[in-house]
Design a protein around this motif. Structure first.
Motif, PDB file in Angstrom:
ATOM      1  N   VAL A 153     -21.691  24.401 -17.946  1.00  0.00           N
ATOM      2  CA  VAL A 153     -22.550  23.220 -18.036  1.00  0.00           C
ATOM      3  C   VAL A 153     -21.808  22.237 -18.926  1.00  0.00           C
ATOM      4  O   VAL A 153     -21.637  22.477 -20.117  1.00  0.00           O
ATOM      5  N   ARG A 154     -21.373  21.167 -18.317  1.00  0.00           N
ATOM      6  CA  ARG A 154     -20.639  20.142 -19.050  1.00  0.00           C
ATOM      7  C   ARG A 154     -21.500  18.883 -19.130  1.00  0.00           C
ATOM      8  O   ARG A 154     -22.379  18.675 -18.302  1.00  0.00           O
ATOM      9  N   PRO A 155     -21.224  18.033 -20.105  1.00  0.00           N
ATOM     10  CA  PRO A 155     -22.009  16.793 -20.210  1.00  0.00           C
ATOM     11  C   PRO A 155     -22.027  15.986 -18.912  1.00  0.00           C
ATOM     12  O   PRO A 155     -23.070  15.465 -18.517  1.00  0.00           O
ATOM     13  N   VAL A 156     -20.915  15.926 -18.228  1.00  0.00           N
ATOM     14  CA  VAL A 156     -20.862  15.140 -16.997  1.00  0.00           C
ATOM     15  C   VAL A 156     -21.743  15.755 -15.904  1.00  0.00           C
ATOM     16  O   VAL A 156     -22.352  15.027 -15.114  1.00  0.00           O
ATOM     17  N   THR A 157     -21.881  17.085 -15.877  1.00  0.00           N
ATOM     18  CA  THR A 157     -22.761  17.700 -14.880  1.00  0.00           C
ATOM     19  C   THR A 157     -24.223  17.446 -15.224  1.00  0.00           C
ATOM     20  O   THR A 157     -25.051  17.283 -14.324  1.00  0.00           O
ATOM     21  N   LEU A 158     -24.544  17.415 -16.501  1.00  0.00           N
ATOM     22  CA  LEU A 158     -25.909  17.073 -16.908  1.00  0.00           C
ATOM     23  C   LEU A 158     -26.240  15.630 -16.549  1.00  0.00           C
ATOM     24  O   LEU A 158     -27.354  15.337 -16.097  1.00  0.00           O
ATOM     25  N   ILE A 159     -25.277  14.738 -16.728  1.00  0.00           N
ATOM     26  CA  ILE A 159     -25.474  13.335 -16.345  1.00  0.00           C
ATOM     27  C   ILE A 159     -25.693  13.248 -14.836  1.00  0.00           C
ATOM     28  O   ILE A 159     -26.581  12.545 -14.358  1.00  0.00           O
ATOM     29  N   GLY A 160     -24.901  13.995 -14.069  1.00  0.00           N
ATOM     30  CA  GLY A 160     -25.060  14.007 -12.614  1.00  0.00           C
ATOM     31  C   GLY A 160     -26.434  14.496 -12.194  1.00  0.00           C
ATOM     32  O   GLY A 160     -27.067  13.907 -11.313  1.00  0.00           O
ATOM     33  N   ALA A 161     -26.904  15.558 -12.828  1.00  0.00           N
ATOM     34  CA  ALA A 161     -28.249  16.073 -12.515  1.00  0.00           C
ATOM     35  C   ALA A 161     -29.304  15.026 -12.839  1.00  0.00           C
ATOM     36  O   ALA A 161     -30.258  14.835 -12.072  1.00  0.00           O
ATOM     37  N   GLY A 162     -29.131  14.325 -13.942  1.00  0.00           N
ATOM     38  CA  GLY A 162     -30.072  13.268 -14.306  1.00  0.00           C
ATOM     39  C   GLY A 162     -30.057  12.129 -13.297  1.00  0.00           C
ATOM     40  O   GLY A 162     -31.118  11.603 -12.932  1.00  0.00           O
ATOM     41  N   ILE A 163     -28.879  11.761 -12.816  1.00  0.00           N
ATOM     42  CA  ILE A 163     -28.767  10.701 -11.810  1.00  0.00           C
ATOM     43  C   ILE A 163     -29.484  11.108 -10.523  1.00  0.00           C
ATOM     44  O   ILE A 163     -30.176  10.295  -9.901  1.00  0.00           O
ATOM     45  N   ILE A 164     -29.332  12.359 -10.128  1.00  0.00           N
ATOM     46  CA  ILE A 164     -30.022  12.855  -8.933  1.00  0.00           C
ATOM     47  C   ILE A 164     -31.530  12.707  -9.095  1.00  0.00           C
ATOM     48  O   ILE A 164     -32.224  12.217  -8.199  1.00  0.00           O
ATOM     49  N   LEU A 165     -32.059  13.121 -10.233  1.00  0.00           N
ATOM     50  CA  LEU A 165     -33.504  13.041 -10.475  1.00  0.00           C
ATOM     51  C   LEU A 165     -33.986  11.591 -10.538  1.00  0.00           C
ATOM     52  O   LEU A 165     -35.050  11.266  -9.994  1.00  0.00           O
ATOM     53  N   VAL A 166     -33.209  10.724 -11.155  1.00  0.00           N
ATOM     54  CA  VAL A 166     -33.576   9.309 -11.202  1.00  0.00           C
ATOM     55  C   VAL A 166     -33.585   8.736  -9.784  1.00  0.00           C
ATOM     56  O   VAL A 166     -34.477   7.958  -9.416  1.00  0.00           O
ATOM     57  N   GLY A 167     -32.631   9.124  -8.965  1.00  0.00           N
ATOM     58  CA  GLY A 167     -32.588   8.666  -7.579  1.00  0.00           C
ATOM     59  C   GLY A 167     -33.838   9.034  -6.811  1.00  0.00           C
ATOM     60  O   GLY A 167     -34.370   8.231  -6.031  1.00  0.00           O
ATOM     61  N   VAL A 168     -34.343  10.220  -7.023  1.00  0.00           N
ATOM     62  CA  VAL A 168     -35.572  10.652  -6.348  1.00  0.00           C
ATOM     63  C   VAL A 168     -36.753   9.808  -6.811  1.00  0.00           C
ATOM     64  O   VAL A 168     -37.570   9.381  -5.998  1.00  0.00           O
ATOM     65  N   VAL A 169     -36.834   9.554  -8.106  1.00  0.00           N
ATOM     66  CA  VAL A 169     -37.927   8.727  -8.625  1.00  0.00           C
ATOM     67  C   VAL A 169     -37.858   7.333  -8.003  1.00  0.00           C
ATOM     68  O   VAL A 169     -38.874   6.798  -7.530  1.00  0.00           O
ATOM     69  N   VAL A 170     -36.678   6.743  -7.966  1.00  0.00           N
ATOM     70  CA  VAL A 170     -36.519   5.402  -7.400  1.00  0.00           C
ATOM     71  C   VAL A 170     -36.896   5.404  -5.922  1.00  0.00           C
ATOM     72  O   VAL A 170     -37.594   4.500  -5.440  1.00  0.00           O
ATOM     73  N   PHE A 207     -28.130  24.454  -9.761  1.00  0.00           N
ATOM     74  CA  PHE A 207     -27.246  24.206 -10.901  1.00  0.00           C
ATOM     75  C   PHE A 207     -27.739  24.964 -12.133  1.00  0.00           C
ATOM     76  O   PHE A 207     -26.976  25.678 -12.792  1.00  0.00           O
ATOM     77  N   ALA A 208     -29.040  24.844 -12.430  1.00  0.00           N
ATOM     78  CA  ALA A 208     -29.607  25.525 -13.594  1.00  0.00           C
ATOM     79  C   ALA A 208     -29.551  27.044 -13.424  1.00  0.00           C
ATOM     80  O   ALA A 208     -29.189  27.770 -14.356  1.00  0.00           O
ATOM     81  N   GLY A 209     -29.884  27.519 -12.225  1.00  0.00           N
ATOM     82  CA  GLY A 209     -29.825  28.955 -11.962  1.00  0.00           C
ATOM     83  C   GLY A 209     -28.421  29.507 -12.069  1.00  0.00           C
ATOM     84  O   GLY A 209     -28.211  30.608 -12.586  1.00  0.00           O
ATOM     85  N   GLY A 210     -27.447  28.747 -11.577  1.00  0.00           N
ATOM     86  CA  GLY A 210     -26.054  29.179 -11.689  1.00  0.00           C
ATOM     87  C   GLY A 210     -25.622  29.302 -13.136  1.00  0.00           C
ATOM     88  O   GLY A 210     -24.915  30.242 -13.511  1.00  0.00           O
ATOM     89  N   ALA A 211     -26.063  28.361 -13.951  1.00  0.00           N
ATOM     90  CA  ALA A 211     -25.724  28.415 -15.375  1.00  0.00           C
ATOM     91  C   ALA A 211     -26.396  29.602 -16.059  1.00  0.00           C
ATOM     92  O   ALA A 211     -25.763  30.320 -16.842  1.00  0.00           O
ATOM     93  N   LEU A 212     -27.664  29.832 -15.740  1.00  0.00           N
ATOM     94  CA  LEU A 212     -28.418  30.909 -16.396  1.00  0.00           C
ATOM     95  C   LEU A 212     -28.038  32.298 -15.901  1.00  0.00           C
ATOM     96  O   LEU A 212     -27.919  33.238 -16.691  1.00  0.00           O
TER      97      LEU A 212
END
Length: 113
Positions: free
Chosen positions: A86-103, A75-80
């Motif tokens: 990069v929309r706010p909802v995609t950033l929220i989705g990326a954050g949810i993915i990372l939180v899921g891994v931590v959990v 996602f980050a590479g595609g944007a760069l």
């Protein structure tokens, strides 16, 4: 510090997977030889390194880390690299993915044996 090596292998596997995925986009449907070659080599390298890391690490949490960081990295590479939106909802989705891994990792250890 031999217990660090599986994590180094995992990090390299993630980097290879993200590189292969971004090269897949750059290959324009496998019509460009250079990026197409990087796709094939990158995925092979990624899976070999992931398999090596899994000799010392648990598959569930490690696959979660590999796939999540691969997804966020792509996602980050595609944007760069490709000016993908990069929309706010995609950033929220990326954050949810990372939180899921931590959990998931809180639920049990990563290393075995």
């Amino acid at each position: 510090m031999p217990h660090v090596m599986p994590y180094v292998l995992l990090g390299l596997a993630i980097a290879a997977e993200v590189t292969a995925t971004l090269s897949l986009r750059a290959s324009e449907g496998f019509s460009k030889l250079g990026p197409s070659s990087i796709v094939v080599v990158g995925y092979i390298v990624s899976f070999v390194l992931l398999a090596k890391a899994l000799t010392a690490l648990n598959v569930g949490p490690v696959y979660a880390i590999w796939s999540a960081l691969g997804t966020v990295g792509a996602f980050a590479g595609g944007a760069l690299l490709f000016d993908e939106p990069v929309r706010p909802v995609t950033l929220i989705g990326a954050g949810i993915i990372l939180v899921g891994v931590v959990v998931m990792n809180l639920g049990g250890g990563v290393s075995h044996g």
